[in-house]
Motif scaffolding. Structure first.
Motif, PDB file in Angstrom:
ATOM      1  N   ASN A   1      11.333  53.859  47.438  1.00  0.00           N
ATOM      2  CA  ASN A   1      11.023  54.613  46.233  1.00  0.00           C
ATOM      3  C   ASN A   1      11.847  54.096  45.060  1.00  0.00           C
ATOM      4  OD1 ASN A   1       9.181  56.286  47.526  1.00  0.00           O
ATOM      5  ND2 ASN A   1      10.764  57.738  48.145  1.00  0.00           N
ATOM      6  N   ARG A   2      11.297  54.175  43.870  1.00  0.00           N
ATOM      7  CA  ARG A   2      11.963  53.643  42.693  1.00  0.00           C
ATOM      8  C   ARG A   2      13.013  54.615  42.156  1.00  0.00           C
ATOM      9  NH1 ARG A   2       6.969  50.907  39.234  1.00  0.00           N
ATOM     10  NH2 ARG A   2       6.310  49.442  40.860  1.00  0.00           N
ATOM     11  N   ASP A   3      13.745  54.098  41.125  1.00  0.00           N
ATOM     12  CA  ASP A   3      14.732  54.910  40.404  1.00  0.00           C
ATOM     13  C   ASP A   3      15.880  55.361  41.296  1.00  0.00           C
ATOM     14  OD1 ASP A   3      13.139  54.688  38.134  1.00  0.00           O
ATOM     15  OD2 ASP A   3      11.975  56.451  38.685  1.00  0.00           O
ATOM     16  N   TYR A   4      16.277  54.520  42.215  1.00  0.00           N
ATOM     17  CA  TYR A   4      17.459  54.758  43.020  1.00  0.00           C
ATOM     18  C   TYR A   4      18.364  53.545  42.873  1.00  0.00           C
ATOM     19  CZ  TYR A   4      14.794  58.568  45.087  1.00  0.00           C
ATOM     20  OH  TYR A   4      14.076  59.706  45.275  1.00  0.00           O
ATOM     21  N   GLY A   5      19.555  53.586  43.444  1.00  0.00           N
ATOM     22  CA  GLY A   5      20.462  52.480  43.206  1.00  0.00           C
ATOM     23  C   GLY A   5      21.545  52.328  44.250  1.00  0.00           C
ATOM     24  N   VAL A   6      22.485  51.404  43.921  1.00  0.00           N
ATOM     25  CA  VAL A   6      23.615  51.071  44.783  1.00  0.00           C
ATOM     26  C   VAL A   6      24.894  51.403  44.030  1.00  0.00           C
ATOM     27  CG1 VAL A   6      24.832  49.202  45.957  1.00  0.00           C
ATOM     28  CG2 VAL A   6      22.342  49.248  45.949  1.00  0.00           C
ATOM     29  N   LEU A   7      25.874  51.953  44.726  1.00  0.00           N
ATOM     30  CA  LEU A   7      27.142  52.336  44.108  1.00  0.00           C
ATOM     31  C   LEU A   7      28.291  51.737  44.913  1.00  0.00           C
ATOM     32  CD1 LEU A   7      28.793  54.031  42.065  1.00  0.00           C
ATOM     33  CD2 LEU A   7      28.661  55.936  43.696  1.00  0.00           C
ATOM     34  N   LEU A   8      29.249  51.140  44.190  1.00  0.00           N
ATOM     35  CA  LEU A   8      30.463  50.595  44.808  1.00  0.00           C
ATOM     36  C   LEU A   8      31.663  51.330  44.221  1.00  0.00           C
ATOM     37  CD1 LEU A   8      31.854  48.454  46.604  1.00  0.00           C
ATOM     38  CD2 LEU A   8      31.883  46.946  44.612  1.00  0.00           C
ATOM     39  N   ARG A   9      32.497  51.928  45.084  1.00  0.00           N
ATOM     40  CA  ARG A   9      33.678  52.648  44.626  1.00  0.00           C
ATOM     41  C   ARG A   9      34.909  52.152  45.372  1.00  0.00           C
ATOM     42  NH1 ARG A   9      33.801  58.129  46.044  1.00  0.00           N
ATOM     43  NH2 ARG A   9      32.461  57.646  47.827  1.00  0.00           N
ATOM     44  N   ALA A  10      36.066  52.288  44.701  1.00  0.00           N
ATOM     45  CA  ALA A  10      37.349  52.047  45.349  1.00  0.00           C
ATOM     46  C   ALA A  10      38.103  53.368  45.387  1.00  0.00           C
ATOM     47  CB  ALA A  10      38.151  51.001  44.591  1.00  0.00           C
ATOM     48  N   THR A  11      38.591  53.747  46.553  1.00  0.00           N
ATOM     49  CA  THR A  11      39.330  55.001  46.701  1.00  0.00           C
ATOM     50  C   THR A  11      40.668  54.725  47.376  1.00  0.00           C
ATOM     51  OG1 THR A  11      38.498  55.586  48.898  1.00  0.00           O
ATOM     52  CG2 THR A  11      37.135  56.202  47.007  1.00  0.00           C
TER      53      THR A  11
END
Length: 425
Positions: free
Chosen positions: A288-298
């Motif tokens: 499905n469109r309008d989704y994404g990838v997220l990269l975080r540092a914790t």
């Protein structure tokens, strides 16, 4: 006696040099294996169609192959596999096993390769999935990326195995195999299948509508095999929590992530170092469109240190994000804002979290997970370049007020002079 002593000293020096040189030679890195490419050509009956520059598809492909072989870099090892080239009968069970390697993957004998391609005549069925699986076996295992270039004018007529599922299967094995596809027929169904094959392995799809386009594109892909001939990413398995995540050193890593999943990895950071990380996720199936990838540092305690920014690559089948973080920069930001943050636990280990919010479309396979490539580097922290320090708080407000008054005064004087001059004239 002096000459004897000198000779002895020289001999001892040579022996010492030899002894020192021995281990140095033993520690030298092994010579990397050469780039390996296999061209897979469809020779099924539909390749007899004469719709490319007034010529048959097979004749255009043969000409392209000859020109590519002539321009092939010396260090590249090339193989050629065909499908639908020998069986002329109508028994589909037999015809769907019709794939052969006519040139083994090795330094190319140009004359033999051209002769093998010149004898091909369009004949049978189109077992694309079987040919891809066999081509992967032809290229063998290795530490570097290998490429398959598939040239076809039609969709697989022999599934199973479905060629798209075969491509996902090869990618999930972590074999560092890239499949580029070239379509010779303007058919939307064929285009979708070839796109799926390419996307599953990080390759490309191109529609070739002329002999020149086909030749140029094959040359580009073979040359790219040399450019991307690097050590393959290390296969790693992220976890669902930071404390059990794999500990990663600087390098390139490959993993698979399920839909709407969070995967954790750990990176040790020393004081004065900066973490630089990026992640790319290949959309190898319909989502499905309008989704994404997220990269975080914790931090190890779950406190978020920095959130990555999207990095566009110009490709719609790959989404990327990247981030930079250093402990010194984090502390400076807190000091500049004058905030007394909660007790900060100095993180000796930073947790990288790769998340996606994708959802599959109806009928889309959820396994294996989507391909993820994670690049990690740790460098010396680079302080931000010095700039004009205008102050902050009341000092900055005073500077801005004075600058505004001076600007207004100057503007008024110029306006008064201009009005006086205009009246006199």
């Amino acid at each position: 006696m002096i000459n004897f002593r000198r000779s002895t000293a020289v001999l001892l020096g040579l022996l010492a040099t030899t002894a020192l040189a021995g281990p140095a030679q033993a520690d030298e890195e092994p010579v990397p294996e050469p780039p390996r490419v296999e061209l897979v050509l469809d020779v099924s009956g539909s390749m007899r169609a004469a719709d490319i520059d007034g010529r048959t598809r097979i004749s255009v492909a043969q000409q392209a192959f000859n020109e590519v072989v002539d321009a092939l870099p010396e260090e590249t090892q090339l193989g050629i596999r065909v499908l639908g080239a020998t069986y002329r009968g109508k028994d589909k069970k037999v015809g769907c096993q019709d794939t052969q390697q006519i040139v083994p993957v090795a330094p190319v004998d140009r004359s033999a390769a051209k002769a093998a391609v010149a004898t091909l005549r369009p004949t049978g069925f189109t077992p694309v999935g079987l040919a891809l699986r066999s081509a992967a076996q032809d290229l063998g295992a290795g530490a570097t990326t290998r490429r398959i270039v598939l040239i076809t004018d039609g969709e697989d007529t022999c599934a199973p195995p479905d060629p798209c599922e075969v491509a996902r299967e090869l990618a999930a094995q972590g074999t560092s195999l890239v499949v580029d596809t070239l379509g010779l027929a303007p058919d939307d169904k064929v285009r979708r299948q070839l796109l799926c094959i390419a996307n599953a392995t990080g390759g490309t799809y191109t529609a070739a509508q002329s002999a020149e386009e086909l030749t140029d594109r094959i040359k580009q892909l073979v040359e790219r095999a040399g450019d991307t001939h690097t050590r393959a990413p290390t296969v790693v398995g992220g976890t669902s929590a930071c404390d059990s995540a794999p500990l990663l050193a600087p390098g390139v890593y490959a993993d698979r992530e399920a839909f709407s999943e969070h995967r954790y990895y750990r990176v040790p950071i020393r004081p004065g170092q900066e973490l630089r990380a990026s992640v790319s996720m290949a959309l190898d199936r319909a989502v499905n469109r309008d989704y994404g990838v997220l990269l975080r540092a914790t931090a190890a305690d779950g406190r978020e240190l920095v959130r990555g920014a999207d990095a566009g690559s110009g490709r719609t089948d790959v989404l990327s994000a990247g981030l930079r973080w250093s402990a010194s920069a984090d502390d400076e930001d807190a000091a500049e804002t004058g905030q007394s943050a909660a007790p900060i636990i100095e993180p000796t280990t930073v947790c990288l979290v790769v998340s996606n919010s994708f959802a599959p479309r109806p009928g889309t396979a959820a396994t294996p997970g989507m391909p993820v490539e994670l690049t990690i580097d740790v460098v010396a922290a680079a302080p931000a370049p010095d700039g004009p320090h205008l102050g902050r708080g009341w000092v900055l407000l005073a500077l801005l007020t004075i600058a505004g008054l001076l600007t207004g005064l100057l503007a008024g004087l110029l306006t008064r002079w201009w009005v006086a001059t205009w009246r006199e004239n």
